[in-house]
Design an enzyme around this catalytic site. Structure first.
Site, PDB file in Angstrom:
ATOM      1  N   ASP A  17      39.234  31.284  44.091  1.00  0.00           N
ATOM      2  CA  ASP A  17      38.274  31.245  43.771  1.00  0.00           C
ATOM      3  C   ASP A  17      36.996  31.485  44.816  1.00  0.00           C
ATOM      4  OD1 ASP A  17      36.295  31.539  41.837  1.00  0.00           O
ATOM      5  OD2 ASP A  17      35.871  29.541  41.420  1.00  0.00           O
ATOM      6  N   HIS A  34      37.227  40.492  46.812  1.00  0.00           N
ATOM      7  CA  HIS A  34      38.701  40.750  46.228  1.00  0.00           C
ATOM      8  C   HIS A  34      39.647  41.138  47.336  1.00  0.00           C
ATOM      9  CE1 HIS A  34      37.145  39.232  42.665  1.00  0.00           C
ATOM     10  NE2 HIS A  34      36.324  40.280  42.182  1.00  0.00           N
ATOM     11  N   LEU A 128      61.595  32.193  47.917  1.00  0.00           N
ATOM     12  CA  LEU A 128      60.303  31.958  47.485  1.00  0.00           C
ATOM     13  C   LEU A 128      60.154  32.589  45.972  1.00  0.00           C
ATOM     14  CD1 LEU A 128      57.405  30.682  47.693  1.00  0.00           C
ATOM     15  CD2 LEU A 128      56.953  32.697  48.864  1.00  0.00           C
TER      16      LEU A 128
HETATM   17  C1  FPP Z   1      38.141  34.698  41.977  1.00  0.00           C
HETATM   18  O1  FPP Z   1      37.023  35.183  42.315  1.00  0.00           O
HETATM   19  C2  FPP Z   1      39.160  35.659  42.012  1.00  0.00           C
HETATM   20  C3  FPP Z   1      39.615  36.393  40.978  1.00  0.00           C
HETATM   21  C4  FPP Z   1      39.021  36.542  39.734  1.00  0.00           C
HETATM   22  C5  FPP Z   1      40.864  36.968  41.123  1.00  0.00           C
HETATM   23  C6  FPP Z   1      41.013  37.995  42.239  1.00  0.00           C
HETATM   24  C7  FPP Z   1      42.204  37.557  43.084  1.00  0.00           C
HETATM   25  C8  FPP Z   1      42.524  38.247  44.242  1.00  0.00           C
HETATM   26  C9  FPP Z   1      41.677  39.355  44.695  1.00  0.00           C
HETATM   27  C10 FPP Z   1      43.615  38.095  45.095  1.00  0.00           C
HETATM   28  C11 FPP Z   1      44.767  38.873  44.185  1.00  0.00           C
HETATM   29  C12 FPP Z   1      46.100  38.819  45.046  1.00  0.00           C
HETATM   30  C13 FPP Z   1      47.123  39.507  45.193  1.00  0.00           C
HETATM   31  C14 FPP Z   1      48.151  39.230  46.033  1.00  0.00           C
HETATM   32  C15 FPP Z   1      47.099  40.906  44.293  1.00  0.00           C
HETATM   33  P1  FPP Z   1      35.719  35.229  41.705  1.00  0.00           P
HETATM   34  O2  FPP Z   1      35.213  36.743  41.570  1.00  0.00           O
HETATM   35  O3  FPP Z   1      35.402  34.505  40.373  1.00  0.00           O
HETATM   36  O4  FPP Z   1      34.510  34.935  42.623  1.00  0.00           O
HETATM   37  P2  FPP Z   1      32.997  34.146  42.400  1.00  0.00           P
HETATM   38  O5  FPP Z   1      33.511  32.727  41.385  1.00  0.00           O
HETATM   39  O6  FPP Z   1      32.573  34.024  43.452  1.00  0.00           O
HETATM   40  O7  FPP Z   1      32.382  35.263  41.515  1.00  0.00           O
END
Ligand code: FPP
Length: 240
Positions: A17, A34, A128
């Site tokens: 997060d 991201h 893994l």
């Molecule tokens: C949270 O940040 C993250 C997500 C919604 C998912 C995104 C995940 C990644 C980019 C990593 C993915 C990994 C791979 C290996 C493909 P948020 O946008 O909720 O942050 P905020 O709470 O600060 O808005």
């Protein structure tokens, strides 16, 4: 303090997060957060593999994330596709099995196809298990399992008396996986947000203020050390 290799968790689950907030703090669009998040995920996957932890589950896209702006969703799909294209060789080399939990069919056809291809190519590996939670929601998972069991009961394939925890687990996405021992959430939020709610009944939680794009291997080791200091009782009495 040093990590005890004999006391490592068998399954680590992570709510990655804070990408958006991190990007905003730098004055950058959310998608940069991201992008950085994918780089961090790669490092943490490698560290998990090096440590010999058998299962890592990453919460990459929740059922609720479909409510985000369309451009952000599309950009996340692009990142995922690029990740899969770039990482396939690495997964093969490290003998990592890639597995999706969640409703893959919610995704556009091209994303679905890529996910299935990588799952198929890597299914034989076991160094893994890299489990990616995509369009995943714990309540949806439980309801889906319940519906499937009810259908079997209706067809007289399952008797009511047979419905117990062991049987129920067989209908969850995680049917072949151990429950998470440790669940890490970054960015200071202290909730589980519908992630592995059935499976985390006895999971140890670790929350850190650090946003996911700034989560380092050192931070990961801190979480693992904290886990190793916990006394896990599973509802029983602990004898000192
Ligand atoms: C949270 O940040 C993250 C997500 C919604 C998912 C995104 C995940 C990644 C980019 C990593 C993915 C990994 C791979 C290996 C493909 P948020 O946008 O909720 O942050 P905020 O709470 O600060 O808005």
């Amino acid at each position: 303090m040093v990590l005890e290799t004999s006391k490592l968790p068998k399954h680590v689950a992570i709510i990655m997060d804070g990408n958006g907030r991190w990007a905003k703090k730098q004055g950058l669009p959310r998608i940069y957060g991201h992008q950085k998040g994918v780089e961090v995920a790669k490092k943490i996957i490698t560290k998990t593999w090096e440590l010999g932890i058998p299962v890592l589950t990453l919460f990459a896209f929740s059922k609720e994330n479909w409510e985000r702006p369309k451009e952000e969703i599309t950009a996340l799909f692009e990142l995922l596709k690029v990740y899969l294209d770039n990482e396939l060789e690495n997964l093969k080399e490290k003998e990592i099995c890639f597995k999706v939990i969640g409703d893959k069919e919610d995704f556009p056809k091209d994303v679905q196809e890529k996910l299935s291809l990588v799952e198929r190519i890597t299914e034989k590996y076991n160094k893994l298990i890299l489990c990616m939670a995509l369009s995943y929601g714990g309540r949806a998972e439980i309801l889906k399992a319940t519906r499937q069991i009810a259908e079997r009961v209706k067809k007289n394939e399952i008797d009511l008396i047979e419905i117990n925890e062991e049987l129920f687990r067989k209908f969850l996405y995680t049917k072949d996986l151990p429950d998470p021992d440790l669940l890490i959430r970054t960015s200071g939020e202290m909730r589980i947000s519908n992630f592995l709610i059935f499976q985390s009944a006895y999971t140890e939680f670790y929350f850190t203020e650090v946003c996911w794009p700034e989560f380092t291997e050192e931070e990961y080791l801190k979480a693992l050390l904290s886990y190793q200091q916990r006394i896990r009782k599973f509802g029983r009495v602990y004898e000192f």
